[in-house]
Design an enzyme around this catalytic site. Structure first.
Site, PDB file in Angstrom:
ATOM      1  N   LYS A 194      36.694 -34.935   5.723  1.00 26.15           N
ATOM      2  CA  LYS A 194      35.607 -34.031   6.094  1.00 26.15           C
ATOM      3  C   LYS A 194      35.546 -32.904   5.078  1.00 26.15           C
ATOM      4  CE  LYS A 194      33.776 -31.015   9.641  1.00 26.15           C
ATOM      5  NZ  LYS A 194      33.704 -30.698  11.061  1.00 26.15           N
ATOM      6  N   LYS A 247      32.631 -37.822   5.922  1.00 24.04           N
ATOM      7  CA  LYS A 247      31.566 -36.896   6.277  1.00 24.04           C
ATOM      8  C   LYS A 247      31.425 -35.804   5.232  1.00 24.04           C
ATOM      9  CE  LYS A 247      30.536 -33.614   9.843  1.00 24.04           C
ATOM     10  NZ  LYS A 247      31.080 -32.776  10.860  1.00 24.04           N
TER      11      LYS A 247
HETATM   12  C1  PBG Z   1      32.608 -29.170  14.232  1.00 27.94           C
HETATM   13  C2  PBG Z   1      31.657 -30.115  13.602  1.00 27.94           C
HETATM   14  C3  PBG Z   1      30.688 -29.862  12.616  1.00 27.94           C
HETATM   15  C4  PBG Z   1      29.992 -31.053  12.451  1.00 27.94           C
HETATM   16  C5  PBG Z   1      30.577 -31.996  13.291  1.00 27.94           C
HETATM   17  N1  PBG Z   1      31.616 -31.402  13.970  1.00 27.94           N
HETATM   18  C6  PBG Z   1      30.298 -28.613  11.933  1.00 27.94           C
HETATM   19  C7  PBG Z   1      31.163 -27.985  10.942  1.00 27.94           C
HETATM   20  O1  PBG Z   1      32.218 -28.471  10.562  1.00 27.94           O
HETATM   21  O2  PBG Z   1      30.782 -26.889  10.554  1.00 27.94           O
HETATM   22  C8  PBG Z   1      28.820 -31.255  11.531  1.00 27.94           C
HETATM   23  C9  PBG Z   1      27.850 -32.318  11.942  1.00 27.94           C
HETATM   24  C10 PBG Z   1      26.552 -32.299  11.227  1.00 27.94           C
HETATM   25  O3  PBG Z   1      26.273 -31.513  10.312  1.00 27.94           O
HETATM   26  O4  PBG Z   1      25.715 -33.141  11.612  1.00 27.94           O
HETATM   27  N2  PBG Z   1      33.703 -28.813  13.498  1.00 27.94           N
END
Ligand code: PBG
Length: 323
Positions: A194, A247
């Site tokens: 991520k 992601k």
């Molecule tokens: C929570 C989370 C996020 C997303 C999924 N879980 C936001 C972040 O990390 O700021 C992003 C999902 C998206 O942009 O569609 N930590």
């Protein structure tokens, strides 16, 4: 011309193109993210994500009917709590919004596969994914709260948990906690690779989770790093992750490819909010063909090696696939 190889032979008409097509997006590949909020009769459209809503639980049930009727097998739940505090109490409260949404979903649609996002950022007043001390995001003390969150989701009936916080050691902590609480059969889908991405902007509007100071770069990954994504994934598999999320999806197809090649585990591409918003904005202007662009983007994730795709386009895709 005596050409022996003429690849165009296999592109001559739709029949042969369909026959030799290498990759497909199927409705069974799709996971639909949904946002739930307290209140009644509430359906707030996210301004930067047309077609995506925050649902109160009564309208959430109606929305689930559409998900199920379209044959989308799974949802990924995010909650917007009634109030926030420094320790994200709403994340692991027995009657937190996600816990209640899971119960409702399972009551009306027991066969719908319910996955919960496990994180603190929607529930903390500072908007970070972990506990804070002296401006630092603490790692180890956060693990216990994440574990409590995952267990509370499982107790409510969630089928799978997905930790998205990026604290070190969270997959192992969740696995151990779930096992001790008797949930040995609940899989962990880890947001392993991520990245600290600009593509999450619209999500933070949807989930109300924008950090109130600083950014997420001390815990989410630095976008230029690919080898580090392999390390994160190796650690998460070692700690017991069952599926691995990459992601965002579109700018990180190389990571999806490497993850699949190297580990062979189920890989999930998260087609994130900013990717959705860009397509919606351009197609609203008439600048692109939305269906073509979405299907081409999603199949690129499959070609790179993703088994599953988390996407806000899921319901539209299901409709297009039925045509
Ligand atoms: C929570 C989370 C996020 C997303 C999924 N879980 C936001 C972040 O990390 O700021 C992003 C999902 C998206 O942009 O569609 N930590």
């Amino acid at each position: 011309m005596e050409l022996k190889h003429r690849p165009r032979r296999l592109r001559a008409n739709a029949a042969i193109r369909n026959m030799v097509r290498e990759n497909h997006v199927r409705v069974d590949d799709l996971i639909y993210p949904m946002f739930v909020i307290y209140g009644e009769n509430t359906k707030n459209e996210i301004p930067s994500m047309p077609g995506v809503y925050q649902y109160s639980l009564d309208l959430f049930v109606d929305a689930l009917k559409e998900v199920v009727d379209l044959g989308v097998p799974a949802i990924l739940l995010f909650g917007i709590p009634e109030s926030k505090d420094a320790v994200g109490t709403g994340a692991y409260h027995e009657h937190g919004i996600v816990q209640e949404a899971v119960r409702v979903a399972k009551k009306y649609y027991p066969d719908l596969y319910v996955i919960t996002d496990v994180c603190l950022c929607e529930y903390t007043d500072h908007g970070h994914c972990g506990l804070i001390m002296d401006g630092q995001i603490l790692n180890d003390p956060t693990l216990d709260l994440l574990t409590q969150t995952a267990i509370s989701h499982a107790q409510a009936g969630a089928d799978m948990v997905a930790p998205s916080d990026m604290m070190d050691g969270r997959v192992g902590a969740l696995r151990q906690g779930l096992d001790q609480a008797g949930f040995t059969n609940i899989p962990v889908m880890a947001y392993s690779a991520k990245f600290a991405s600009g593509f999450y902007g619209p999500f933070r509007e949807a989930a109300g989770s924008t950090p109130q100071f600083g950014d997420r770069r001390t815990y989410q990954m630095d976008p230029p790093n690919g080898n580090e994504a392999m390390l994160e994934t190796a650690l998460d598999i070692e700690e017991g992750a069952d599926l691995i999320i990459v992601k965002p999806a579109l700018a990180y197809g190389d990571i999806t490819y490497r993850t699949k090649q190297r580990f062979g585990v189920p890989v999930v591409a998260y087609n994130v909010s900013g990717e959705y918003s860009m397509v919606k904005a351009a197609s609203a202007q008439g600048w692109i063909d939305e269906e073509r662009i979405v299907m081409e983007s999603l199949v690129s994730m499959k070609r790179a090696g993703a088994d599953l795709i988390i996407t806000y386009h899921a319901l539209d895709v299901a409709r297009w696939l039925q045509k």
